[in-house]
Enzyme design. Structure first.
Site, PDB file in Angstrom:
ATOM      1  N   SER A 238      55.127  32.534  83.901  1.00 18.19           N
ATOM      2  CA  SER A 238      55.186  31.130  83.464  1.00 18.19           C
ATOM      3  C   SER A 238      56.109  30.364  84.395  1.00 18.19           C
ATOM      4  CB  SER A 238      55.741  31.039  82.040  1.00 18.19           C
ATOM      5  OG  SER A 238      56.067  29.703  81.719  1.00 18.19           O
TER       6      SER A 238
ATOM      7  N   TYR B 244      62.276  33.378  75.904  1.00 11.35           N
ATOM      8  CA  TYR B 244      60.976  33.319  76.598  1.00 11.35           C
ATOM      9  C   TYR B 244      61.200  33.250  78.104  1.00 11.35           C
ATOM     10  CZ  TYR B 244      56.250  31.668  77.826  1.00 11.35           C
ATOM     11  OH  TYR B 244      54.990  31.523  78.379  1.00 11.35           O
TER      12      TYR B 244
HETATM   13  P1  NDP Z   1      47.190  32.657  73.572  1.00 11.52           P
HETATM   14  O1  NDP Z   1      48.166  32.850  72.459  1.00 11.52           O
HETATM   15  O2  NDP Z   1      46.195  31.577  73.479  1.00 11.52           O
HETATM   16  O3  NDP Z   1      46.435  34.044  73.850  1.00 11.52           O
HETATM   17  C1  NDP Z   1      47.209  35.209  74.030  1.00 11.52           C
HETATM   18  C2  NDP Z   1      46.321  36.360  74.381  1.00 11.52           C
HETATM   19  O4  NDP Z   1      47.168  37.518  74.571  1.00 11.52           O
HETATM   20  C3  NDP Z   1      45.348  36.702  73.287  1.00 11.52           C
HETATM   21  O5  NDP Z   1      44.170  37.224  73.856  1.00 11.52           O
HETATM   22  C4  NDP Z   1      46.104  37.777  72.511  1.00 11.52           C
HETATM   23  O6  NDP Z   1      45.315  38.686  71.780  1.00 11.52           O
HETATM   24  C5  NDP Z   1      46.797  38.513  73.636  1.00 11.52           C
HETATM   25  N1  NDP Z   1      47.952  39.203  73.108  1.00 11.52           N
HETATM   26  C6  NDP Z   1      49.075  38.671  72.593  1.00 11.52           C
HETATM   27  N2  NDP Z   1      49.889  39.636  72.148  1.00 11.52           N
HETATM   28  C7  NDP Z   1      49.250  40.803  72.389  1.00 11.52           C
HETATM   29  C8  NDP Z   1      49.552  42.163  72.143  1.00 11.52           C
HETATM   30  N3  NDP Z   1      50.683  42.528  71.537  1.00 11.52           N
HETATM   31  N4  NDP Z   1      48.655  43.098  72.524  1.00 11.52           N
HETATM   32  C9  NDP Z   1      47.492  42.760  73.123  1.00 11.52           C
HETATM   33  N5  NDP Z   1      47.151  41.479  73.378  1.00 11.52           N
HETATM   34  C10 NDP Z   1      48.012  40.526  73.005  1.00 11.52           C
HETATM   35  O7  NDP Z   1      48.098  32.497  74.867  1.00 11.52           O
HETATM   36  P2  NDP Z   1      47.810  31.789  76.284  1.00 11.52           P
HETATM   37  O8  NDP Z   1      46.428  32.034  76.714  1.00 11.52           O
HETATM   38  O9  NDP Z   1      48.325  30.411  76.207  1.00 11.52           O
HETATM   39  O10 NDP Z   1      48.842  32.595  77.198  1.00 11.52           O
HETATM   40  C11 NDP Z   1      48.450  33.647  78.051  1.00 11.52           C
HETATM   41  C12 NDP Z   1      49.609  33.977  78.975  1.00 11.52           C
HETATM   42  O11 NDP Z   1      49.953  32.802  79.705  1.00 11.52           O
HETATM   43  C13 NDP Z   1      50.879  34.416  78.251  1.00 11.52           C
HETATM   44  O12 NDP Z   1      51.509  35.434  78.995  1.00 11.52           O
HETATM   45  C14 NDP Z   1      51.725  33.152  78.237  1.00 11.52           C
HETATM   46  O13 NDP Z   1      53.098  33.436  78.152  1.00 11.52           O
HETATM   47  C15 NDP Z   1      51.335  32.549  79.568  1.00 11.52           C
HETATM   48  N6  NDP Z   1      51.575  31.115  79.671  1.00 11.52           N
HETATM   49  C16 NDP Z   1      50.923  30.224  78.848  1.00 11.52           C
HETATM   50  C17 NDP Z   1      51.166  28.883  78.968  1.00 11.52           C
HETATM   51  C18 NDP Z   1      50.499  27.855  78.112  1.00 11.52           C
HETATM   52  O14 NDP Z   1      50.929  26.679  78.133  1.00 11.52           O
HETATM   53  N7  NDP Z   1      49.451  28.189  77.359  1.00 11.52           N
HETATM   54  C19 NDP Z   1      52.132  28.369  79.955  1.00 11.52           C
HETATM   55  C20 NDP Z   1      52.746  29.374  80.764  1.00 11.52           C
HETATM   56  C21 NDP Z   1      52.468  30.698  80.612  1.00 11.52           C
HETATM   57  P3  NDP Z   1      44.859  38.367  70.238  1.00 11.52           P
HETATM   58  O15 NDP Z   1      43.838  37.299  70.397  1.00 11.52           O
HETATM   59  O16 NDP Z   1      44.309  39.593  69.686  1.00 11.52           O
HETATM   60  O17 NDP Z   1      46.069  37.889  69.530  1.00 11.52           O
END
Ligand code: NDP
Length: 237
Positions: free
Chosen positions: A132, A146
């Site tokens: 991020s 975070y």
């Molecule tokens: P979402 O919450 O929309 O999606 C998260 C995804 O990660 C889902 O597919 C979820 O699975 C999976 N996930 C979360 N925890 C676990 C776990 N314990 N085991 C397996 N899978 C897991 O998040 P984003 O798409 O927004 O974020 C994706 C990445 O991008 C993250 O690392 C986040 O920190 C990073 N990011 C996001 C930003 C944003 O503004 N959106 C900005 C900067 C970085 P499930 O659906 O089963 O819960």
């Protein structure tokens, strides 16, 4: 545009948001894609059926499960570790277990997944961690834990790039800024505040982040490693 015909790709955390866009992008370019998820079974099933990918329920907070799911895939051409959680709040009040679980998912999972993947990855393999821009900049209170997770993967990628460079494996970090997903919806209450830090005053789209992942996984990016690739509308500028 890169073509991933015949390539085997695993996305850790691919059921929703940025991870799902990455699954769609690689699948649309001919790759054999598997992805993990934790709880969103319905979303995972729909994505798998729409893209021809394989959904695997596996908790990224569980080290042994992470190692097993990577090992079971065999020789991966590309590993993307996208799973992440976001815990914000006053550090004097925030739940310590939630912070530790976030560290498990955001830091320990990428490390163990990357190391396990490198054991079998062929020459030219690619490891991509979704960090991020908050690894570089945390411009508001309540984000210390975070930010620490997203700074940690910066050092990890730099080190692992040197560990695996001799094998021709690259290790890179994608650093999104605000991107419209369930975690951070563009119509959420924080949007105007976040846009106030940005040069381009909108949320990014998951597909834009997936495009950067496709570049880093493709043949043109073979000389790019140990690097941070920020895609944030100028949030960190
Ligand atoms: P979402 O919450 O929309 O999606 C998260 C995804 O990660 C889902 O597919 C979820 O699975 C999976 N996930 C979360 N925890 C676990 C776990 N314990 N085991 C397996 N899978 C897991 O998040 P984003 O798409 O927004 O974020 C994706 C990445 O991008 C993250 O690392 C986040 O920190 C990073 N990011 C996001 C930003 C944003 O503004 N959106 C900005 C900067 C970085 P499930 O659906 O089963 O819960």
């Amino acid at each position: 545009m890169a073509n991933f015909n015949g390539k085997k790709i695993l996305v850790i955390g691919g059921s929703r948001g940025i991870g799902a866009a990455i699954v769609r992008r690689f699948a649309s370019e001919g790759a054999t894609v598997a992805f993990t998820y934790a709880g969103a079974t319905d979303a995972a099933k729909v994505l798998a059926s729409e893209t021809g990918s394989t959904a695997i329920r596996s908790d990224a907070a569980d080290r042994d499960a992470v190692i097993k799911v990577v090992k079971d895939q065999g020789a991966l051409d590309v590993l993307v570790v996208n799973a992440g959680t976001l815990v914000l709040g006053d550090p004097l009040e925030v739940d310590a277990d939630a912070v530790d679980r976030m560290i498990d998912v955001n830091v320990r999972a990428p490390y163990h997944a990357a190391v396990e993947a490198a054991r079998q990855m062929p020459e030219g393999g690619r490891i991509i961690i979704v960090g991020s821009v908050n690894g570089d900049r945390m411009p508001f209170a309540g984000g210390a834990a975070y930010a620490l997770t997203k700074s940690a993967v910066q050092g990890m990628a730099r080190g692992l790039a040197r560990d695996f460079g001799a094998k021709g494996i690259t290790v890179n970090v994608i650093q999104p800024g605000p991107t419209s997903t369930d975690m951070n919806p563009e119509d959420g209450p924080m949007s105007d505040f976040m846009h106030s830090f940005m040069a381009i005053k909108r949320h990014g789209r998951p597909e834009e982040v997936a495009g950067l992942a496709a570049y880093l996984a493709g043949p043109e990016a073979g000389f790019t490693t140990g690097a941070l690739h920020t895609i944030d509308g100028g949030f960190g500028a």
